[in-house]
Enzyme design. Structure first.
Site, PDB file in Angstrom:
ATOM      1  N   GLU A 171       0.861  -1.191   0.000  1.00 48.55           N
ATOM      2  CA  GLU A 171       0.000   0.000   0.000  1.00 48.55           C
ATOM      3  C   GLU A 171       0.894   1.236   0.000  1.00 48.55           C
ATOM      4  O   GLU A 171       2.033   1.199   0.466  1.00 48.55           O
ATOM      5  CB  GLU A 171      -0.913  -0.079   1.230  1.00 48.55           C
ATOM      6  CG  GLU A 171      -1.767   1.125   1.537  1.00 48.55           C
ATOM      7  CD  GLU A 171      -2.866   1.440   0.532  1.00 48.55           C
ATOM      8  OE1 GLU A 171      -2.556   1.483  -0.679  1.00 48.55           O
ATOM      9  OE2 GLU A 171      -3.999   1.675   0.955  1.00 48.55           O
ATOM     10  N   ASP A 204      -3.226   5.532   6.377  1.00 45.77           N
ATOM     11  CA  ASP A 204      -3.786   6.742   6.997  1.00 45.77           C
ATOM     12  C   ASP A 204      -4.764   6.285   8.063  1.00 45.77           C
ATOM     13  O   ASP A 204      -4.375   6.031   9.198  1.00 45.77           O
ATOM     14  CB  ASP A 204      -4.418   7.602   5.894  1.00 45.77           C
ATOM     15  CG  ASP A 204      -4.984   8.914   6.418  1.00 45.77           C
ATOM     16  OD1 ASP A 204      -4.715   9.258   7.574  1.00 45.77           O
ATOM     17  OD2 ASP A 204      -5.709   9.602   5.665  1.00 45.77           O
ATOM     18  N   LYS A 216       0.972   7.548   8.243  1.00 46.66           N
ATOM     19  CA  LYS A 216       0.652   8.928   8.631  1.00 46.66           C
ATOM     20  C   LYS A 216       0.358   8.986  10.122  1.00 46.66           C
ATOM     21  O   LYS A 216      -0.580   8.361  10.616  1.00 46.66           O
ATOM     22  CB  LYS A 216      -0.553   9.428   7.832  1.00 46.66           C
ATOM     23  CG  LYS A 216      -0.647  10.932   7.765  1.00 46.66           C
ATOM     24  CD  LYS A 216      -1.894  11.400   7.047  1.00 46.66           C
ATOM     25  CE  LYS A 216      -1.755  11.391   5.556  1.00 46.66           C
ATOM     26  NZ  LYS A 216      -2.852  12.177   4.893  1.00 46.66           N
TER      27      LYS A 216
HETATM   28  P1  5GP Z   1      -6.844   5.016   4.521  1.00 56.21           P
HETATM   29  O1  5GP Z   1      -7.836   4.057   3.942  1.00 56.21           O
HETATM   30  O2  5GP Z   1      -5.735   4.378   5.312  1.00 56.21           O
HETATM   31  O3  5GP Z   1      -7.502   6.144   5.261  1.00 56.21           O
HETATM   32  O4  5GP Z   1      -6.188   5.757   3.325  1.00 56.21           O
HETATM   33  C1  5GP Z   1      -5.455   5.072   2.465  1.00 56.21           C
HETATM   34  C2  5GP Z   1      -5.630   5.628   1.077  1.00 56.21           C
HETATM   35  O5  5GP Z   1      -5.994   7.011   1.087  1.00 56.21           O
HETATM   36  C3  5GP Z   1      -4.312   5.545   0.416  1.00 56.21           C
HETATM   37  O6  5GP Z   1      -4.239   4.378  -0.358  1.00 56.21           O
HETATM   38  C4  5GP Z   1      -4.257   6.788  -0.406  1.00 56.21           C
HETATM   39  O7  5GP Z   1      -4.781   6.496  -1.680  1.00 56.21           O
HETATM   40  C5  5GP Z   1      -5.160   7.762   0.261  1.00 56.21           C
HETATM   41  N1  5GP Z   1      -4.403   8.730   1.081  1.00 56.21           N
HETATM   42  C6  5GP Z   1      -4.330   8.821   2.428  1.00 56.21           C
HETATM   43  N2  5GP Z   1      -3.541   9.838   2.807  1.00 56.21           N
HETATM   44  C7  5GP Z   1      -3.107  10.411   1.668  1.00 56.21           C
HETATM   45  C8  5GP Z   1      -2.212  11.512   1.384  1.00 56.21           C
HETATM   46  O8  5GP Z   1      -1.665  12.196   2.250  1.00 56.21           O
HETATM   47  N3  5GP Z   1      -2.004  11.780   0.068  1.00 56.21           N
HETATM   48  C9  5GP Z   1      -2.580  11.070  -0.947  1.00 56.21           C
HETATM   49  N4  5GP Z   1      -2.282  11.430  -2.181  1.00 56.21           N
HETATM   50  N5  5GP Z   1      -3.401  10.023  -0.715  1.00 56.21           N
HETATM   51  C10 5GP Z   1      -3.652   9.710   0.571  1.00 56.21           C
HETATM   52 MG    MG Z   2      -4.368   4.473  -2.512  1.00 52.69          MG
END
Ligand code: 5GP
Ligand code: MG
Length: 183
Positions: free
Chosen positions: A108, A112, A140
Site C-alpha cells: 500500500e 492513513d 501517517k
Molecule cells: P486510509 O484508507 O488508510 O484512510 O487511506 C489510504 C488511502 O488514502 C491511500 O491508499 C491513499 O490512496 C489515500 N491517502 C491517504 N492519505 C493520503 C495523502 O496524504 N495523500 C494522498 N495522495 N493520498 C492519501
Molecule cells: Mg491508494
C-alpha cells in the site's frame, strides 16, 4: 474537471514549488532495504507482491526490481479518496485475484486511517493465503486508525497531505520521484 482547472496553478501548483518531504535518494535507500528484508524472509519461496492501485504502483515495481528471490506481481484496485484530500471512509474494491495457498505481501502507498488496508486484508484473508503480510511506504502519524499490523514500513510522516511516488491529488503528481506536501 475542465482543461482550465487542470492547468490552474492554484489547484495544481508546480511541483518545484512544493515542500519536499522525502528525497529520491532516501526513497531508493529505504525501498532497497525493504526488498532485502522481503528477500530474506521469503527465501526459497515465490512471493506474491500484491499492490493496491493506483498509489502503490511505483513502490511495487521498485520493490520487485530489487528482490533477489522469485516473485509474482499482482494488483487490486481500491479507492477511498475520490479526488479530494480527505478520506471518504468508503472503500471501493476491485479484486479478481485468487491468492489461496500463496505467500502474499500486500503493498500500500500510505496507512492513513487503515480503512483501505482493513478492507483489502479482509478480502484476501478469506481466500486462505499461505501467509499474508503488509508493506506500506508511509504511515501517517496522528490519524485515527484501524489497527493494522505493518511488517514492512518505509517512513512515518506527519499528518500532511502528500503526493508523489505514486500518490496523487486528482490524478496529478503520481510521477514525481519524491514525496512532497500539498497542504
Ligand atoms: P486510509 O484508507 O488508510 O484512510 O487511506 C489510504 C488511502 O488514502 C491511500 O491508499 C491513499 O490512496 C489515500 N491517502 C491517504 N492519505 C493520503 C495523502 O496524504 N495523500 C494522498 N495522495 N493520498 C492519501
Ligand atoms: Mg491508494
Amino acid at each position: 474537471m475542465n482543461d482550465r482547472a487542470a492547468l490552474n496553478p492554484d489547484t495544481f501548483p508546480e511541483p518545484s514549488t512544493l515542500e519536499v518531504l522525502i528525497l529520491p535518494h532516501d526513497l531508493r535507500k529505504r525501498v532497497t532495504q525493504i526488498a532485502e528484508a522481503i528477500s530474506h524472509d521469503y527465501a526459497n519461496e515465490v512471493v506474491w507482491l500484491v499492490g493496491v492501485l493506483k498509489g502503490a504502483f511505483m513502490l511495487t515495481s521498485d520493490l520487485a526490481r530489487n528482490l533477489t528471490i522469485p516473485c509474482q506481481i499482482h494488483f487490486v484496485q481500491a479507492s477511498s479518496y475520490g479526488s479530494g484530500k480527505e478520506s471518504s471512509g468508503q472503500v471501493q474494491l476491485d479484486n479478481t485475484l485468487d491468492v489461496s495457498g500463496q505467500h502474499v505481501v500486500l503493498i500500500e502507498d500510505i496507512y492513513d486511517t487503515g480503512n483501505t488496508l482493513k478492507r483489502v486484508l479482509r478480502d484476501l484473508r478469506q481466500q486462505n493465503p499461505a501467509s499474508l503480510e503488509v508493506c506500506t511506504l508511509l504511515d501517517k502519524q496522528g490519524s485515527e486508525k484501524h489497527p493494522v499490523e505493518v511488517k514492512y514500513l518505509g517512513f512515518e510522516i506527519p499528518k500532511r497531505f502528500v503526493v508523489g511516488y505514486g500518490l496523487d491529488y486528482a490524478e496529478r503528481y503520481r510521477e514525481l520521484p519524491y514525496i512532497a506536501c500539498l497542504d
